[in-house]
Design a protein around this motif. Sequence first.
Motif, mmCIF file in Angstrom:
data_model
loop_
_atom_site.group_PDB
_atom_site.id
_atom_site.type_symbol
_atom_site.label_atom_id
_atom_site.label_comp_id
_atom_site.label_asym_id
_atom_site.label_seq_id
_atom_site.Cartn_x
_atom_site.Cartn_y
_atom_site.Cartn_z
ATOM 1 N N VAL A 27 0.043 -1.225 -0.070
ATOM 2 C CA VAL A 27 -0.462 0.312 0.047
ATOM 3 C C VAL A 27 1.413 1.443 -0.221
ATOM 4 O O VAL A 27 0.551 2.626 -0.401
ATOM 5 C CB VAL A 27 -1.023 0.182 1.011
ATOM 6 C CG1 VAL A 27 -1.622 1.681 1.786
ATOM 7 C CG2 VAL A 27 -2.124 -0.984 0.652
ATOM 8 N N THR A 28 2.080 1.166 0.770
ATOM 9 C CA THR A 28 2.341 2.763 1.006
ATOM 10 C C THR A 28 3.692 2.654 -0.424
ATOM 11 O O THR A 28 3.956 3.490 -1.053
ATOM 12 C CB THR A 28 3.691 2.672 1.691
ATOM 13 O OG1 THR A 28 2.849 1.993 3.292
ATOM 14 C CG2 THR A 28 4.541 3.762 2.235
ATOM 15 N N LEU A 29 4.342 1.567 -0.816
ATOM 16 C CA LEU A 29 5.112 1.490 -2.332
ATOM 17 C C LEU A 29 4.763 2.048 -3.287
ATOM 18 O O LEU A 29 4.335 2.614 -3.982
ATOM 19 C CB LEU A 29 5.188 0.136 -2.370
ATOM 20 C CG LEU A 29 6.449 0.017 -3.362
ATOM 21 C CD1 LEU A 29 7.650 0.723 -3.386
ATOM 22 C CD2 LEU A 29 6.197 -1.947 -3.813
ATOM 23 N N ALA A 30 2.631 1.808 -3.547
ATOM 24 C CA ALA A 30 1.957 1.844 -4.976
ATOM 25 C C ALA A 30 1.197 3.842 -3.882
ATOM 26 O O ALA A 30 1.410 4.626 -5.162
ATOM 27 C CB ALA A 30 0.802 1.578 -4.455
ATOM 28 N N LEU A 31 1.346 4.234 -2.770
ATOM 29 C CA LEU A 31 0.668 5.287 -2.198
ATOM 30 C C LEU A 31 1.196 6.463 -2.163
ATOM 31 O O LEU A 31 0.917 7.791 -2.766
ATOM 32 C CB LEU A 31 -0.447 5.523 -1.351
ATOM 33 C CG LEU A 31 -1.569 6.362 -0.611
ATOM 34 C CD1 LEU A 31 -2.391 6.411 -1.536
ATOM 35 C CD2 LEU A 31 -2.082 6.135 0.250
#
Length: 287
Positions: A27-31
């Motif tokens: 999630v963090t990688l994409a966001l």
Amino acid sequence: MPSMTPPDDVQSAIPGLIIGFVLALLVTLALTPVVRRYARRLGVVDRPEARRVNTRIVARGGGIAIGFAFISVSLLMLALNAIAGMHFVDEPVSVGGRQVGALLVGAALALAIGFLDDKYQLRARWQFLGQFAVAGVAVVLGVVVTTINNPLSPEGIFRIPAAIVAVTTLLWIVGMVNSLNFIDGLDGLSSGIALIAALTLGVISLGVGTGRSGTVRRPLLLHPGGALAGFLRWNFHPAQIFSGTSGIMCVGYSLAVLSILGAGKIAVALLVLACRSWTRSGSRSGA
């Protein structure tokens, strides 16, 4: 000698640990790139100046991605645990809904207050007021420091007098936030140290080699670690985005509360303070 083999309850928690960590990381990688784009549009940036180490404009507010991943994945895992009966999150007697609420609600509030500073560059007094307000959420909801490990005591602990429990807790949480803030000077530094601290808490909670398992809902310990691991992809030198005050406050608060619930206060404090001392001595020798 304590057995190094994880007990059955720890082994059953491992799938939840891995799934939560990976989900938060993804999630963090994409966001984070999305947050970076909007931060630049809103003018939430660090500009080069005498007090900054960056030589170009860098977006701030990456803590939004970290905090969103941690909170959303935690809520998802708790929902799957409660509704679908998947048992991703163990439920010890000592940690109830109020304490978990203190962790997640407080983290969200810390995130919001931190972003206000990222955007408007609040005065130090308002930042401190916000930190104490967030710490107050934990105290009101029952997350307090009542004991500290003390190997010199026959009981192995030092019991904090009831009259100063609330004050001790407030100072612990605010101190943890500011300890991370003081080491936030180089690309990936504070995020990397916070990641190590989160993983350390996770290992302590498992109780491997100690004969004791932790008292906190273990998978929640690794969600901030996964979120920080995903963020580091964008925060390593040369950093494309900084976590900002939003990240420092959210992560610092979460680690402080998790260390209280997981009985890892001394280990986390020593880790953060040691890293702070090392970075300060390193900066002086390099000056």
